[in-house]
Design an enzyme around this catalytic site. Structure first.
Site, PDB file in Angstrom:
ATOM      1  N   THR A   1     -11.817   7.924   8.676  1.00  0.00           N
ATOM      2  CA  THR A   1     -12.748   8.866   8.046  1.00  0.00           C
ATOM      3  C   THR A   1     -14.200   8.556   8.380  1.00  0.00           C
ATOM      4  OG1 THR A   1     -11.225   9.294   6.201  1.00  0.00           O
ATOM      5  CG2 THR A   1     -13.547   9.748   5.814  1.00  0.00           C
TER       6      THR A   1
ATOM      7  N   ASP B   1      -6.500   8.832  13.030  1.00  0.00           N
ATOM      8  CA  ASP B   1      -6.426   8.854  11.571  1.00  0.00           C
ATOM      9  C   ASP B   1      -5.530   7.683  11.186  1.00  0.00           C
ATOM     10  OD1 ASP B   1      -5.421   9.422   8.897  1.00  0.00           O
ATOM     11  OD2 ASP B   1      -6.215  11.450   9.150  1.00  0.00           O
ATOM     12  N   SER B   2      -5.970   6.861  10.265  1.00  0.00           N
ATOM     13  CA  SER B   2      -5.191   5.652   9.979  1.00  0.00           C
ATOM     14  C   SER B   2      -3.842   5.956   9.351  1.00  0.00           C
ATOM     15  CB  SER B   2      -5.981   4.687   9.095  1.00  0.00           C
ATOM     16  OG  SER B   2      -6.021   5.125   7.751  1.00  0.00           O
TER      17      SER B   2
ATOM     18  N   THR C   1      -9.133   4.435   5.723  1.00  0.00           N
ATOM     19  CA  THR C   1      -8.812   3.762   4.471  1.00  0.00           C
ATOM     20  C   THR C   1      -7.340   3.835   4.067  1.00  0.00           C
ATOM     21  OG1 THR C   1      -9.346   5.722   3.115  1.00  0.00           O
ATOM     22  CG2 THR C   1     -11.133   4.167   3.588  1.00  0.00           C
ATOM     23  N   ASP C   2      -6.596   4.838   4.549  1.00  0.00           N
ATOM     24  CA  ASP C   2      -5.218   4.989   4.088  1.00  0.00           C
ATOM     25  C   ASP C   2      -4.380   3.743   4.356  1.00  0.00           C
ATOM     26  OD1 ASP C   2      -5.509   7.455   2.956  1.00  0.00           O
ATOM     27  OD2 ASP C   2      -4.715   8.577   4.658  1.00  0.00           O
TER      28      ASP C   2
ATOM     29  N   GLN D   1       7.695  -4.960  -7.932  1.00  0.00           N
ATOM     30  CA  GLN D   1       7.129  -3.619  -7.962  1.00  0.00           C
ATOM     31  C   GLN D   1       5.904  -3.544  -8.861  1.00  0.00           C
ATOM     32  OE1 GLN D   1      10.072  -0.762  -9.187  1.00  0.00           O
ATOM     33  NE2 GLN D   1      11.604  -1.478  -7.715  1.00  0.00           N
ATOM     34  N   CYS D   2       5.768  -4.470  -9.788  1.00  0.00           N
ATOM     35  CA  CYS D   2       4.690  -4.412 -10.771  1.00  0.00           C
ATOM     36  C   CYS D   2       3.342  -4.697 -10.109  1.00  0.00           C
ATOM     37  CB  CYS D   2       4.932  -5.427 -11.885  1.00  0.00           C
ATOM     38  SG  CYS D   2       6.473  -5.165 -12.782  1.00  0.00           S
TER      39      CYS D   2
END
Length: 330
Positions: A15, A60-61, A94-95, A266-267
């Site tokens: 971006t 694009d990342s 940033t993705d 997962q937490c």
């Protein structure tokens, strides 16, 4: 700490340098000229000398792949070893910025200079953009002094490359370091097989989140798809449906075939300790190795670096369980 005086600016797209098209924002080349123009408008800044290199085509990342990480390593090595750079700034979308920062943290073990990665939530030149603040802030951090290793700079914060995550999309302050228990044994030394100068190969990896109702047949299909390593995202402290004998058998069979099975929680603030619950102990007995408090980004990047170096299953499990660069121990 290394105070960088001559840095490589490695532009990968994202971006920060995008421009508007009929279909929306797209990656664009020519960012070096825009950077020079903007620097000339801010003569009060104390910045290191920089040289620019662009990985083509800029992407694009969201399209980031392992091959792009390997290309970054090649470019960074060239900047340090051939051009004499004493610091590196990577401009990135940033993705997947946190994924790349984590992967490079392990791919560049032993690199004697700091690498700082940054990007922007809004393109350079857009109203209210964070692009120049992030870019020049990262440059100033390198000039002042940053420890060797990979770091992520965003919204005024310098973060550990293997600990940071993208936490949101609605704010310019999009990255942070999730609070996780970080305890574990540090590796006494980094083996030569994991040095940044060693070649790596792409690796077939998968992520397997556990969820209520997951079927053994689904797991067995994934594990039979040719994967070399699987990151199992467990509940809580490393638990899962341990009353499903078929599922446990699928994991055990895969492990016996040489597939590396790594586990994280997962937490958002979780960590794996298999021996707290019997269900966790049963998962561990099926061949899972604990990732402690590592994030998904760090665990995936570490698996890629270890398996991509050609290490055996036993060797990968050994080094995965140890702290290599601060990813799982303070």
């Amino acid at each position: 700490m290394v105070a960088s005086r001559n840095i490589l600016v490695l532009y990968t797209g994202g971006t920060i340098g995008m421009q508007q098209s009929a279909e929306g924002l797209v990656p664009a080349s020519g960012f070096a000229d825009r950077l020079r123009e903007q620097q000339a408008l801010q003569p009060q800044l104390t910045l290191p000398h920089w040289q620019f290199r662009e990985l083509l085509p800029p992407i694009d990342s969201a399209n980031m792949r392992q091959e792009n990480w390997l290309a970054m390593v090649v470019a960074i090595r060239a900047g340090v070893e051939e051009d004499g750079c004493d610091g590196v700034l990577v401009l990135h979308g940033t993705d997947t910025l946190a994924y790349s920062a984590a992967a490079l943290s392990f791919l560049l073990l032993g690199l004697p200079v700091p690498v700082v990665m940054t990007g922007a939530m809004l393109p350079a030149g857009a109203p209210g953009s964070d692009a120049w603040d992030n870019l020049f802030g990262a440059m100033q951090a390198l000039h002042t002094g940053v420890a060797p290793g990979v770091h992520l700079y965003f919204a005024g914060k310098l973060m550990h490359g293997a600990r940071a995550s993208k936490l949101g999309t609605a704010s310019l302050d999009a990255f942070g370091v999730p609070t996780r228990v970080r305890q574990g044994q540090r590796a006494a030394a980094i083996p030569a097989t994991l040095d940044y100068r060693q070649p790596r190969q792409p690796v077939n990896l998968a992520v397997l989140p556990l969820y209520p109702g997951i079927q053994a047949a689904q797991v067995r299909t994934l594990l039979g798809s040719g994967v070399q390593g699987v990151l199992v995202e467990c509940y809580g402290n490393g638990t899962g449906p341990a009353d499903d004998a078929a599922l446990l058998q699928a994991l055990q069979d895969a492990h016996q075939r040489g597939i590396v099975l790594a586990a994280i929680s997962q937490c958002p603030q979780g960590h794996v300790e298999f021996n707290i619950y019997a269900t966790g102990s049963q998962l561990a007995a099926s061949g899972l190795v604990s990732g402690g408090g590592m994030t998904r980004e760090a665990a995936l990047g570490k698996l890629f670096a270890l398996l991509g170096a050609g290490l055996s299953q036993t060797e990968v499990e050994h080094w995965f369980a140890l702290d290599l660069c601060g990813e799982r121990a303070d």
